[in-house]
Design a protein around this motif. Sequence first.
Motif, mmCIF file in Angstrom:
data_model
loop_
_atom_site.group_PDB
_atom_site.id
_atom_site.type_symbol
_atom_site.label_atom_id
_atom_site.label_comp_id
_atom_site.label_asym_id
_atom_site.label_seq_id
_atom_site.Cartn_x
_atom_site.Cartn_y
_atom_site.Cartn_z
ATOM 1 N N SER A 60 -34.987 -51.128 -26.521
ATOM 2 C CA SER A 60 -35.596 -50.311 -25.476
ATOM 3 C C SER A 60 -35.453 -51.016 -24.132
ATOM 4 O O SER A 60 -35.216 -52.215 -24.053
ATOM 5 C CB SER A 60 -37.074 -50.068 -25.782
ATOM 6 N N GLU A 61 -35.597 -50.252 -23.059
ATOM 7 C CA GLU A 61 -35.578 -50.832 -21.710
ATOM 8 C C GLU A 61 -36.703 -51.845 -21.569
ATOM 9 O O GLU A 61 -36.578 -52.838 -20.864
ATOM 10 C CB GLU A 61 -35.768 -49.745 -20.658
ATOM 11 N N GLN A 62 -37.799 -51.572 -22.233
ATOM 12 C CA GLN A 62 -38.969 -52.429 -22.116
ATOM 13 C C GLN A 62 -38.764 -53.770 -22.813
ATOM 14 O O GLN A 62 -39.476 -54.720 -22.514
ATOM 15 C CB GLN A 62 -40.189 -51.744 -22.718
ATOM 16 N N GLU A 63 -37.798 -53.852 -23.731
ATOM 17 C CA GLU A 63 -37.625 -55.081 -24.502
ATOM 18 C C GLU A 63 -37.361 -56.279 -23.598
ATOM 19 O O GLU A 63 -38.022 -57.310 -23.719
ATOM 20 C CB GLU A 63 -36.495 -54.942 -25.520
ATOM 21 N N GLU A 64 -36.422 -56.149 -22.674
ATOM 22 C CA GLU A 64 -36.103 -57.287 -21.798
ATOM 23 C C GLU A 64 -37.246 -57.600 -20.843
ATOM 24 O O GLU A 64 -37.545 -58.764 -20.584
ATOM 25 C CB GLU A 64 -34.809 -57.042 -21.030
ATOM 26 N N ARG A 65 -37.908 -56.566 -20.306
ATOM 27 C CA ARG A 65 -39.057 -56.801 -19.411
ATOM 28 C C ARG A 65 -40.172 -57.502 -20.160
ATOM 29 O O ARG A 65 -40.800 -58.427 -19.642
ATOM 30 C CB ARG A 65 -39.560 -55.478 -18.825
ATOM 31 N N ALA A 66 -40.440 -57.063 -21.376
ATOM 32 C CA ALA A 66 -41.505 -57.679 -22.171
ATOM 33 C C ALA A 66 -41.139 -59.112 -22.519
ATOM 34 O O ALA A 66 -41.977 -60.014 -22.439
ATOM 35 C CB ALA A 66 -41.753 -56.870 -23.441
ATOM 36 N N ARG A 67 -39.889 -59.346 -22.875
ATOM 37 C CA ARG A 67 -39.434 -60.696 -23.207
ATOM 38 C C ARG A 67 -39.618 -61.618 -21.997
ATOM 39 O O ARG A 67 -40.119 -62.738 -22.119
ATOM 40 C CB ARG A 67 -37.976 -60.657 -23.648
ATOM 41 N N THR A 68 -39.251 -61.144 -20.821
ATOM 42 C CA THR A 68 -39.404 -61.926 -19.593
ATOM 43 C C THR A 68 -40.874 -62.202 -19.304
ATOM 44 O O THR A 68 -41.248 -63.322 -18.941
ATOM 45 C CB THR A 68 -38.756 -61.180 -18.404
ATOM 46 N N ALA A 69 -41.726 -61.192 -19.473
ATOM 47 C CA ALA A 69 -43.166 -61.368 -19.218
ATOM 48 C C ALA A 69 -43.775 -62.385 -20.177
ATOM 49 O O ALA A 69 -44.578 -63.226 -19.773
ATOM 50 C CB ALA A 69 -43.885 -60.024 -19.330
ATOM 51 N N VAL A 70 -43.406 -62.327 -21.450
ATOM 52 C CA VAL A 70 -43.934 -63.270 -22.439
ATOM 53 C C VAL A 70 -43.464 -64.688 -22.125
ATOM 54 O O VAL A 70 -44.248 -65.638 -22.162
ATOM 55 C CB VAL A 70 -43.533 -62.854 -23.875
ATOM 56 N N GLU A 71 -42.196 -64.830 -21.785
ATOM 57 C CA GLU A 71 -41.669 -66.156 -21.442
ATOM 58 C C GLU A 71 -42.349 -66.713 -20.192
ATOM 59 O O GLU A 71 -42.652 -67.905 -20.114
ATOM 60 C CB GLU A 71 -40.159 -66.091 -21.267
ATOM 61 N N SER A 72 -42.610 -65.849 -19.227
ATOM 62 C CA SER A 72 -43.301 -66.264 -18.001
ATOM 63 C C SER A 72 -44.723 -66.724 -18.312
ATOM 64 O O SER A 72 -45.189 -67.758 -17.819
ATOM 65 C CB SER A 72 -43.311 -65.095 -17.012
ATOM 66 N N TRP A 73 -45.425 -65.952 -19.134
ATOM 67 C CA TRP A 73 -46.784 -66.336 -19.537
ATOM 68 C C TRP A 73 -46.767 -67.689 -20.240
ATOM 69 O O TRP A 73 -47.581 -68.553 -19.958
ATOM 70 C CB TRP A 73 -47.391 -65.279 -20.454
#
Length: 156
Positions: free
Chosen positions: A81-94
């Motif tokens: 999904s489009e959200q997969e990369e955004r979510a991955r980036t957000a988790v890595e940032s956290w």
Amino acid sequence: MLYRAGWHHPTEGGFASHTLSRMLGAARCRVMMLGEQAPLGAHPILVFQASDEAGQRAMNEALRLALITNQELLVLLPRGSEQEERARTAVESWSARQGRRSRCISFENEDIATLVALLRRERAGALVLPREHALLSGVAGERLLEASDTALIVVP
């Protein structure tokens, strides 16, 4: 404790599923259901990534648990999904901000057998789900509880 792995009920949709459904629906707080053994040692906290409000509450609870128990956070992402990369980036940032280890796993198939296999493979300490998650509805939720020894934390 509302339920424990290995407890049997007379039939599908019997007393256990009705009682669990009513209690989960009425709870205004987090509900934890335990498996046969309490997890010991380092075991990740798992949560499904979701963009809706209930999913965000579950994610916040998983983050909180990972912090207070000093465990890894493992986020299950919808594959492709489009959200997969955004979510991955957000988790890595956290993770970087908190100095914590976290991982994301693409998880497309939400059937009980696949999820239980993943929980066992990862030696999960807890699975955090919003109360409205499809894996908790009806017989599916009952099967999840019967098949897994992982603590299940249900967030309203």
